[in-house]
Design a protein around this motif. Structure first.
Motif, PDB file in Angstrom:
ATOM      1  N   ILE A  80       0.841  -1.204   0.000  1.00 50.45           N
ATOM      2  CA  ILE A  80       0.000   0.000   0.000  1.00 50.45           C
ATOM      3  C   ILE A  80       0.870   1.246   0.000  1.00 50.45           C
ATOM      4  N   ALA A  81       1.908   1.231   0.835  1.00 48.71           N
ATOM      5  CA  ALA A  81       2.829   2.374   0.892  1.00 48.71           C
ATOM      6  C   ALA A  81       3.494   2.601  -0.462  1.00 48.71           C
ATOM      7  N   ASP A  83       2.295   1.798  -3.401  1.00 46.53           N
ATOM      8  CA  ASP A  83       1.291   2.299  -4.344  1.00 46.53           C
ATOM      9  C   ASP A  83       0.992   3.785  -4.137  1.00 46.53           C
ATOM     10  N   ASN A  84       1.236   4.282  -2.932  1.00 50.61           N
ATOM     11  CA  ASN A  84       0.903   5.671  -2.591  1.00 50.61           C
ATOM     12  C   ASN A  84       2.139   6.507  -2.316  1.00 50.61           C
ATOM     13  N   CYS A  85       3.222   6.253  -3.001  1.00 51.18           N
ATOM     14  CA  CYS A  85       4.478   6.913  -2.651  1.00 51.18           C
ATOM     15  C   CYS A  85       4.847   8.077  -3.564  1.00 51.18           C
ATOM     16  N   GLU A  86       3.909   8.610  -4.261  1.00 51.85           N
ATOM     17  CA  GLU A  86       4.187   9.759  -5.128  1.00 51.85           C
ATOM     18  C   GLU A  86       4.615  10.950  -4.271  1.00 51.85           C
ATOM     19  N   VAL A  91       7.137   9.447  -9.083  1.00 49.72           N
ATOM     20  CA  VAL A  91       7.268   8.102  -8.517  1.00 49.72           C
ATOM     21  C   VAL A  91       8.613   7.575  -8.984  1.00 49.72           C
ATOM     22  N   ASN A  95      11.702   6.515  -3.966  1.00 50.65           N
ATOM     23  CA  ASN A  95      10.489   6.836  -3.207  1.00 50.65           C
ATOM     24  C   ASN A  95       9.740   5.570  -2.809  1.00 50.65           C
ATOM     25  N   ALA A  99       9.276   4.335   1.049  1.00 53.04           N
ATOM     26  CA  ALA A  99       7.915   4.170   1.568  1.00 53.04           C
ATOM     27  C   ALA A  99       7.700   2.765   2.121  1.00 53.04           C
TER      28      ALA A  99
END
Length: 110
Positions: A80-81, A83-86, A91, A95, A99
């Motif tokens: 999850i981290a 996938d959301n690390c923008e 990305v 990163n 994350a």
């Protein structure tokens, strides 16, 4: 790894916490393999307990400073981290890696 130094630190910790006496500590020596401690004057059950702790001590010291221990397969939280690390609209591998490590560290803290 300096096993003599680690032995001294481990046994000092046991003495400081009252788990064994200084005299008991002084009777313990490293086995040739460094993976166990031996004493001619302590009961085998006490030496077994001390050796269980010694193995745990060595495993804990096996992760060098600045490194973290992570699972072979990423956890759900790590994925999850990732996938959301923008960050700032970007990305990058850095990163994503950062994350995922942060997600694992916070999972270890809970």
């Amino acid at each position: 790894m300096d096993f003599q130094k680690e032995k001294h630190e481990y046994l000092s910790m046991l003495v400081d916490h009252g788990a064994i006496t200084q005299e008991q500590s002084d009777s313990l020596s490293l086995l040739n393999s460094n993976i166990g401690l031996h004493s001619n004057s302590l009961t085998s059950s006490l030496v077994d307990c001390i050796n269980w702790g010694w193995q745990s001590w060595l495993k804990a010291k096996a992760t060098p400073e600045g490194f973290v221990l992570v699972p072979k397969e990423p956890t759900r939280g790590m994925l999850i981290a990732a996938d959301n690390c923008e960050i700032d609209g970007k990305v990058t591998a850095h990163n994503i890696y950062k994350a995922m490590i942060e997600a694992q560290e916070s999972a270890n803290d809970s």
